[in-house]
Design a protein around this motif. Structure first.
Motif, PDB file in Angstrom:
ATOM      1  N   SER A 118       0.806  -1.229   0.000  1.00  0.00           N
ATOM      2  CA  SER A 118       0.000   0.000   0.000  1.00  0.00           C
ATOM      3  C   SER A 118       0.838   1.278   0.000  1.00  0.00           C
ATOM      4  O   SER A 118       0.349   2.306  -0.435  1.00  0.00           O
ATOM      5  CB  SER A 118      -0.994   0.007   1.169  1.00  0.00           C
ATOM      6  OG  SER A 118      -0.442  -0.622   2.281  1.00  0.00           O
ATOM      7  N   PHE A 119       2.092   1.216   0.489  1.00  0.00           N
ATOM      8  CA  PHE A 119       2.874   2.459   0.529  1.00  0.00           C
ATOM      9  C   PHE A 119       3.907   2.567  -0.588  1.00  0.00           C
ATOM     10  O   PHE A 119       4.358   3.646  -0.906  1.00  0.00           O
ATOM     11  CB  PHE A 119       3.579   2.609   1.877  1.00  0.00           C
ATOM     12  CG  PHE A 119       2.623   2.782   3.015  1.00  0.00           C
ATOM     13  CD1 PHE A 119       1.661   3.775   2.970  1.00  0.00           C
ATOM     14  CD2 PHE A 119       2.663   1.947   4.110  1.00  0.00           C
ATOM     15  CE1 PHE A 119       0.754   3.937   4.010  1.00  0.00           C
ATOM     16  CE2 PHE A 119       1.764   2.104   5.155  1.00  0.00           C
ATOM     17  CZ  PHE A 119       0.805   3.098   5.102  1.00  0.00           C
ATOM     18  N   VAL A 120       4.329   1.446  -1.145  1.00  0.00           N
ATOM     19  CA  VAL A 120       5.364   1.515  -2.174  1.00  0.00           C
ATOM     20  C   VAL A 120       4.835   1.080  -3.538  1.00  0.00           C
ATOM     21  O   VAL A 120       4.879   1.839  -4.502  1.00  0.00           O
ATOM     22  CB  VAL A 120       6.587   0.649  -1.777  1.00  0.00           C
ATOM     23  CG1 VAL A 120       7.648   0.726  -2.855  1.00  0.00           C
ATOM     24  CG2 VAL A 120       7.138   1.091  -0.438  1.00  0.00           C
ATOM     25  N   LEU A 121       4.301  -0.133  -3.602  1.00  0.00           N
ATOM     26  CA  LEU A 121       3.959  -0.695  -4.912  1.00  0.00           C
ATOM     27  C   LEU A 121       2.755   0.004  -5.543  1.00  0.00           C
ATOM     28  O   LEU A 121       2.804   0.407  -6.706  1.00  0.00           O
ATOM     29  CB  LEU A 121       3.710  -2.203  -4.790  1.00  0.00           C
ATOM     30  CG  LEU A 121       4.906  -3.028  -4.336  1.00  0.00           C
ATOM     31  CD1 LEU A 121       4.578  -4.507  -4.385  1.00  0.00           C
ATOM     32  CD2 LEU A 121       6.114  -2.747  -5.207  1.00  0.00           C
ATOM     33  N   LEU A 129      -0.340 -13.002  -0.336  1.00  0.00           N
ATOM     34  CA  LEU A 129      -1.091 -12.765  -1.576  1.00  0.00           C
ATOM     35  C   LEU A 129      -2.596 -12.794  -1.338  1.00  0.00           C
ATOM     36  O   LEU A 129      -3.350 -12.019  -1.943  1.00  0.00           O
ATOM     37  CB  LEU A 129      -0.698 -13.800  -2.629  1.00  0.00           C
ATOM     38  CG  LEU A 129       0.733 -13.663  -3.177  1.00  0.00           C
ATOM     39  CD1 LEU A 129       1.057 -14.810  -4.104  1.00  0.00           C
ATOM     40  CD2 LEU A 129       0.908 -12.343  -3.897  1.00  0.00           C
ATOM     41  N   LEU A 130      -3.036 -13.692  -0.432  1.00  0.00           N
ATOM     42  CA  LEU A 130      -4.470 -13.769  -0.118  1.00  0.00           C
ATOM     43  C   LEU A 130      -4.935 -12.481   0.547  1.00  0.00           C
ATOM     44  O   LEU A 130      -6.040 -12.006   0.299  1.00  0.00           O
ATOM     45  CB  LEU A 130      -4.750 -14.953   0.809  1.00  0.00           C
ATOM     46  CG  LEU A 130      -4.768 -16.336   0.167  1.00  0.00           C
ATOM     47  CD1 LEU A 130      -4.861 -17.409   1.224  1.00  0.00           C
ATOM     48  CD2 LEU A 130      -5.925 -16.453  -0.810  1.00  0.00           C
ATOM     49  N   ASN A 131      -4.071 -11.914   1.402  1.00  0.00           N
ATOM     50  CA  ASN A 131      -4.366 -10.630   2.032  1.00  0.00           C
ATOM     51  C   ASN A 131      -4.626  -9.574   0.980  1.00  0.00           C
ATOM     52  O   ASN A 131      -5.555  -8.779   1.078  1.00  0.00           O
ATOM     53  CB  ASN A 131      -3.169 -10.181   2.878  1.00  0.00           C
ATOM     54  CG  ASN A 131      -3.378 -10.516   4.341  1.00  0.00           C
ATOM     55  OD1 ASN A 131      -4.502 -10.583   4.794  1.00  0.00           O
ATOM     56  ND2 ASN A 131      -2.295 -10.731   5.049  1.00  0.00           N
ATOM     57  N   ALA A 175      -8.150  -7.614  -0.274  1.00  0.00           N
ATOM     58  CA  ALA A 175      -8.050  -6.173   0.012  1.00  0.00           C
ATOM     59  C   ALA A 175      -8.134  -5.885   1.499  1.00  0.00           C
ATOM     60  O   ALA A 175      -8.878  -5.012   1.945  1.00  0.00           O
ATOM     61  CB  ALA A 175      -9.112  -5.392  -0.760  1.00  0.00           C
ATOM     62  N   HIS A 176      -7.385  -6.657   2.295  1.00  0.00           N
ATOM     63  CA  HIS A 176      -7.371  -6.459   3.735  1.00  0.00           C
ATOM     64  C   HIS A 176      -6.612  -5.184   4.101  1.00  0.00           C
ATOM     65  O   HIS A 176      -5.643  -4.835   3.436  1.00  0.00           O
ATOM     66  CB  HIS A 176      -6.695  -7.647   4.435  1.00  0.00           C
ATOM     67  CG  HIS A 176      -7.598  -8.826   4.546  1.00  0.00           C
ATOM     68  ND1 HIS A 176      -7.123 -10.109   4.662  1.00  0.00           N
ATOM     69  CD2 HIS A 176      -8.948  -8.933   4.569  1.00  0.00           C
ATOM     70  CE1 HIS A 176      -8.133 -10.955   4.741  1.00  0.00           C
ATOM     71  NE2 HIS A 176      -9.249 -10.270   4.681  1.00  0.00           N
ATOM     72  N   GLY A 177      -7.069  -4.497   5.182  1.00  0.00           N
ATOM     73  CA  GLY A 177      -6.347  -3.341   5.701  1.00  0.00           C
ATOM     74  C   GLY A 177      -5.254  -3.793   6.638  1.00  0.00           C
ATOM     75  O   GLY A 177      -4.958  -4.994   6.720  1.00  0.00           O
ATOM     76  N   PHE A 178      -4.635  -2.841   7.374  1.00  0.00           N
ATOM     77  CA  PHE A 178      -3.512  -3.179   8.249  1.00  0.00           C
ATOM     78  C   PHE A 178      -3.915  -4.194   9.307  1.00  0.00           C
ATOM     79  O   PHE A 178      -3.315  -5.270   9.427  1.00  0.00           O
ATOM     80  CB  PHE A 178      -2.967  -1.917   8.929  1.00  0.00           C
ATOM     81  CG  PHE A 178      -1.997  -2.209  10.030  1.00  0.00           C
ATOM     82  CD1 PHE A 178      -0.725  -2.667   9.735  1.00  0.00           C
ATOM     83  CD2 PHE A 178      -2.365  -2.050  11.355  1.00  0.00           C
ATOM     84  CE1 PHE A 178       0.170  -2.955  10.752  1.00  0.00           C
ATOM     85  CE2 PHE A 178      -1.472  -2.336  12.379  1.00  0.00           C
ATOM     86  CZ  PHE A 178      -0.211  -2.786  12.072  1.00  0.00           C
ATOM     87  N   LEU A 202      -2.916  -8.175   9.707  1.00  0.00           N
ATOM     88  CA  LEU A 202      -2.255  -8.690  10.907  1.00  0.00           C
ATOM     89  C   LEU A 202      -3.030  -9.871  11.470  1.00  0.00           C
ATOM     90  O   LEU A 202      -2.467 -10.946  11.723  1.00  0.00           O
ATOM     91  CB  LEU A 202      -2.148  -7.573  11.946  1.00  0.00           C
ATOM     92  CG  LEU A 202      -1.520  -7.935  13.283  1.00  0.00           C
ATOM     93  CD1 LEU A 202      -0.028  -8.095  13.125  1.00  0.00           C
ATOM     94  CD2 LEU A 202      -1.817  -6.874  14.330  1.00  0.00           C
ATOM     95  N   VAL A 203      -4.347  -9.680  11.623  1.00  0.00           N
ATOM     96  CA  VAL A 203      -5.183 -10.716  12.239  1.00  0.00           C
ATOM     97  C   VAL A 203      -5.242 -11.960  11.353  1.00  0.00           C
ATOM     98  O   VAL A 203      -5.121 -13.084  11.827  1.00  0.00           O
ATOM     99  CB  VAL A 203      -6.592 -10.148  12.516  1.00  0.00           C
ATOM    100  CG1 VAL A 203      -7.539 -11.259  12.912  1.00  0.00           C
ATOM    101  CG2 VAL A 203      -6.532  -9.098  13.597  1.00  0.00           C
ATOM    102  N   PHE A 204      -5.390 -11.725  10.034  1.00  0.00           N
ATOM    103  CA  PHE A 204      -5.471 -12.865   9.114  1.00  0.00           C
ATOM    104  C   PHE A 204      -4.150 -13.635   9.100  1.00  0.00           C
ATOM    105  O   PHE A 204      -4.136 -14.866   9.134  1.00  0.00           O
ATOM    106  CB  PHE A 204      -5.807 -12.364   7.703  1.00  0.00           C
ATOM    107  CG  PHE A 204      -6.030 -13.472   6.715  1.00  0.00           C
ATOM    108  CD1 PHE A 204      -7.178 -14.243   6.761  1.00  0.00           C
ATOM    109  CD2 PHE A 204      -5.068 -13.744   5.741  1.00  0.00           C
ATOM    110  CE1 PHE A 204      -7.385 -15.269   5.860  1.00  0.00           C
ATOM    111  CE2 PHE A 204      -5.274 -14.771   4.828  1.00  0.00           C
ATOM    112  CZ  PHE A 204      -6.430 -15.533   4.894  1.00  0.00           C
TER     113      PHE A 204
END
Lengths: 183, 193
Positions: free
Chosen positions: B61-64, B121-123, B127-130, B134-136
């Motif tokens: 989310s911050f680089v790619l 990759l599943l995250n 489209a999981h957030g921070f 973490l939880v996943f």
């Protein structure tokens, strides 16, 4: 197009550099925890893990030497030269007169009696015994360091330790009596 | 909060990485012969999996994404995983030299554990957030450790069992893994109120 190529290369390069820097710092941090003296002693020991000192391997022996639990003269294959070198590193004085120079012996397999059980192969710390299952085994004398670990494993008692005969090739000048004096 | 618990339960049991998604099978078969090494491997993988799930989310989310470099996703994720594994190896070597010796080659092999890359990759796919990442990641890791430990316990007993000669060793291990996978399918009927 060119922009994205440059961006990709720059991003990957920067990422790799950053991760490498973190790992480098971590490695430095961890190395302090290990004992540099222990590493030095472990490097000096033969490294064949023969177990004649009574410890499972050279690494454990090095740890015991550094902690003062094992004597610096405790490595039979190393002989006097190693004992003198270890004493110097550890800063202790030793009496070398009681440390006999080990007699050079090599394992010998009576091949007509060998049943090919492979047990001595796994006992050898230098992989000096060759052979296959139910095939005769033999010792590569050049790799044998004479620890004798293979002798008790043989179920038919066909391994013996033989002294190395003095030949023109095997003979060398006698070593100085007291190496610590010479140093 | 209940969302987080739901996500953990779903990642650990219902969508278990090993037994439902069939990721990370090599350590599952390789390190499950002894219970204590399975616990150690499970803990090391939990650490790596959780950390890489978060780090790869941050990278994505911050680089790619801002630079439009999504095509570099897999290689950057692998880079991060390799670095984290290297770090874990150093940490384990320092904290527990015995465990380091027991795990041996399997510790660096976490790098190629497909569960680690798979979860990252599943995250991204979901489209999981921070916090969700973490939880996943943690939930999947717990699921991985759970199956690894359960399977190691089973194999320790199998080692003592009278197994038909043709099935001894790995074959009976695979059959057990299949039965365990069937058992875990029962969780797909789980309804959380």
């Amino acid at each position: 197009m060119t922009g994205s190529v440059i961006a990709a290369v720059a991003t990957l390069g920067a990422l790799g550099l950053a991760l490498g820097a973190v790992l480098g710092l971590a490695a430095k941090h961890v190395q302090v925890a290990g004992n540099p003296l222990e590493d030095k002693v472990a490097d000096m020991l033969p490294g064949s893990n023969c177990g004649q000192c009574g410890y499972p391997g050279c690494r454990q022996m090095a740890k015991a030497v550094v902690q003062g639990e094992a004597a610096v003269t405790g490595c039979p294959p190393g002989g006097r030269a190693l004992a003198a070198a270890l004493a110097e590193v550890m800063g202790v004085s030793i009496d070398l007169s009681e440390t006999a120079e080990p007699e050079q012996r090599r394992a010998f397999i009576h091949e007509d009696q060998c049943i090919g059980c492979l047990r001595c192969l796994s006992a050898c710390s230098t992989d000096a015994i060759v052979g296959g299952p139910k095939q005769m085994h033999t010792v590569i004398t050049a790799y044998c360091h004479g620890c004798g670990e293979c002798v008790p494993t043989c179920p038919v008692d066909c391994i013996e330790m033989r002294p190395v005969p003095v030949t023109l090739k095997a003979w060398h000048w006698p070593k100085p009596d007291d190496l610590s004096e010479a140093a | 909060m209940s969302d987080a618990i739901l996500l953990i339960v779903s990642a650990a049991l219902v969508n278990n990485v090993v037994l439902t998604k069939f990721l990370g099978l090599c350590p599952f078969m390789g390190v499950s012969t002894r219970l204590d090494s399975a616990v150690g491997m499970g803990l090391a993988t939990t650490f790596v999996l959780t950390l890489t799930a978060v780090l790869s989310w941050a990278l994505e989310s911050f680089v790619l994404a801002p630079l439009g470099l999504e095509f570099l996703r897999i290689i950057t994720f692998i880079l991060v995983i390799a670095a984290v594994v290297q770090f874990t190896e150093m940490a384990v070597q320092r904290l527990s030299p015995v465990l380091h010796q027991v795990l041996g080659i399997f510790l660096p092999l976490i790098t190629s554990n497909c569960a680690v890359l798979g979860v990252a990759l599943l995250n991204r796919q979901a489209a999981h957030g921070f916090l969700e990442s973490l939880v996943f990641g943690f939930g999947s890791a717990v699921g991985f450790m759970l199956t690894l430990v359960v399977f190691a316990g089973l194999r320790e007993r199998l080692a003592l069992a009278e197994v038909p000669r043709a099935f001894r060793g790995a074959p009976v291990g695979f059959i057990t893994a299949g039965v365990l996978s069937l058992a875990f399918m029962g969780f797909s009927g789980l309804e959380v109120q």
